[in-house]
Design an enzyme around this catalytic site. Structure first.
Site, PDB file in Angstrom:
ATOM      1  N   CYS A   8      49.365 -73.473  45.726  1.00 23.85           N
ATOM      2  CA  CYS A   8      48.454 -73.521  47.161  1.00 23.85           C
ATOM      3  C   CYS A   8      48.896 -72.637  47.997  1.00 23.85           C
ATOM      4  O   CYS A   8      47.926 -72.226  48.969  1.00 23.85           O
ATOM      5  CB  CYS A   8      48.194 -74.961  47.603  1.00 23.85           C
ATOM      6  SG  CYS A   8      49.743 -75.753  47.896  1.00 23.85           S
ATOM      7  N   HIS A  51      44.948 -82.982  44.082  1.00 24.96           N
ATOM      8  CA  HIS A  51      44.449 -82.043  43.158  1.00 24.96           C
ATOM      9  C   HIS A  51      44.476 -81.883  41.791  1.00 24.96           C
ATOM     10  O   HIS A  51      45.658 -82.541  41.486  1.00 24.96           O
ATOM     11  CB  HIS A  51      44.734 -80.575  43.866  1.00 24.96           C
ATOM     12  CG  HIS A  51      43.910 -80.381  45.357  1.00 24.96           C
ATOM     13  ND1 HIS A  51      44.919 -79.891  46.348  1.00 24.96           N
ATOM     14  CD2 HIS A  51      42.894 -80.279  45.668  1.00 24.96           C
ATOM     15  CE1 HIS A  51      44.048 -79.784  47.681  1.00 24.96           C
ATOM     16  NE2 HIS A  51      42.670 -79.770  46.938  1.00 24.96           N
TER      17      HIS A  51
HETATM   18  C1  CIR Z   1      45.322 -80.514  52.753  1.00 29.79           C
HETATM   19  O1  CIR Z   1      45.404 -81.845  52.646  1.00 29.79           O
HETATM   20  O2  CIR Z   1      44.576 -80.028  52.120  1.00 29.79           O
HETATM   21  C2  CIR Z   1      46.796 -79.696  52.671  1.00 29.79           C
HETATM   22  N1  CIR Z   1      47.711 -80.294  53.736  1.00 29.79           N
HETATM   23  C3  CIR Z   1      47.394 -79.335  51.462  1.00 29.79           C
HETATM   24  C4  CIR Z   1      46.661 -78.678  50.551  1.00 29.79           C
HETATM   25  C5  CIR Z   1      47.393 -78.221  49.321  1.00 29.79           C
HETATM   26  N2  CIR Z   1      46.672 -77.504  48.388  1.00 29.79           N
HETATM   27  C6  CIR Z   1      46.733 -77.597  46.828  1.00 29.79           C
HETATM   28  O3  CIR Z   1      47.564 -78.369  46.587  1.00 29.79           O
HETATM   29  N3  CIR Z   1      46.079 -76.706  46.223  1.00 29.79           N
END
Ligand code: CIR
Length: 254
Positions: A249, A162
């Protein structure tokens, strides 16, 4: 200034969350619960009123609430995650946000966007074009932001998951930058706080009411952010790191 945050307690299904990390292993549920509570305590210490949502076992990644909505001062935008396994999470968060906010908008197919790809700088929003966020999603969100008197622009990602995996805005024009973003010409004009590659995980940190919260165990990052004039608060989030999740997140802050 933020006054509120929304978080979701991890469920036992967190061990089935998405992960690109081949070396860190699976998260430990009990440890994740302890770390999540400490994260809530830190946000509370920074003056936020934290709404803690119940675990949602159906969606293993649902503790990463930042990805499913954007709360701006003028409107709320429900995203449409690029990861198919995460798409249903939006209904869970929409249900909660509808009880609190008016002006709720949503990204529609074929657009995809995840909150981790959205970085707020005042009333401008940078949108990362990534494997999770496509141009159609970016166009839709910029259109919505513009409708509500804000603006947006895109940055193409090369390697990271991201946008905010490698970039965090800390107010007063200070920008934490790492890896592929260090030489990005579209980010000129900020005071860069450069994070070395070996501490890249700490590039995802959050400004909350004058303090900066960073993950525990990154001494160079801690020092550089302190040198920029911010009190630094560390919190341990190793279990979320195992699923490629950073500090930002784990909450929606507004
Ligand atoms: C994913 O791969 O979607 C989750 N395991 C981790 C999301 C992390 N989100 C973020 O950095 N905003």
């Amino acid at each position: 200034m933020f006054t509120n945050a929304i978080v979701r307690t991890p469920g036992r299904s967190i061990v089935e969350g998405l992960s690109d990390s081949k070396t860190l292993g699976l998260p430990n549920y009990e440890q994740a619960i302890i770390q999540h509570q400490s994260y809530i305590d830190v946000l509370t210490k920074c003056g936020l009123d934290v709404l803690v949502l119940e675990p949602c076992e159906e969606y293993p990644d649902s503790t990463f609430v930042e990805d499913v909505a954007l709360i701006t001062p003028n409107c709320v935008i429900i995203t449409r995650p690029g990861a198919p396994s995460r798409r249903g999470e939006v209904h869970e968060i929409e249900f909660v946000l509808k009880q609190k906010f008016n002006n709720i908008e949503a990204i529609e197919a074929p657009g995809t966007i995840e909150g981790g790809d959205i970085m707020m700088v005042g009333d401008h929003y940078y949108i990362g074009l990534s494997e999770r966020t496509n141009i159609e999603g970016a166009k839709q969100i910029i259109q919505i932001l513009t409708k509500y008197g804000m603006s947006g622009s895109t940055i193409s990602l090369k390697k990271v998951l991201h946008l905010k995996t490698g970039l965090s805005y800390l107010k007063e024009n200070n920008l934490v930058v790492c890896g592929e973003f260090i030489k990005d010409s579209s980010l000129g004009g900020y005071n860069p706080i450069e994070i070395p590659e070996k501490e890249s995980y700490a590039a995802n940190c959050i400004w909350v009411n004058e303090s900066v919260i960073i993950p525990l165990g990154y001494p160079t990052t801690k020092q550089r952010i302190k040198n920029a004039g911010y009190p630094v608060i560390e919190t341990d989030v190793t279990e979320f790191q195992k699923l490629d999740g950073g500090l930002s997140c784990l909450s929606l802050r507004y």
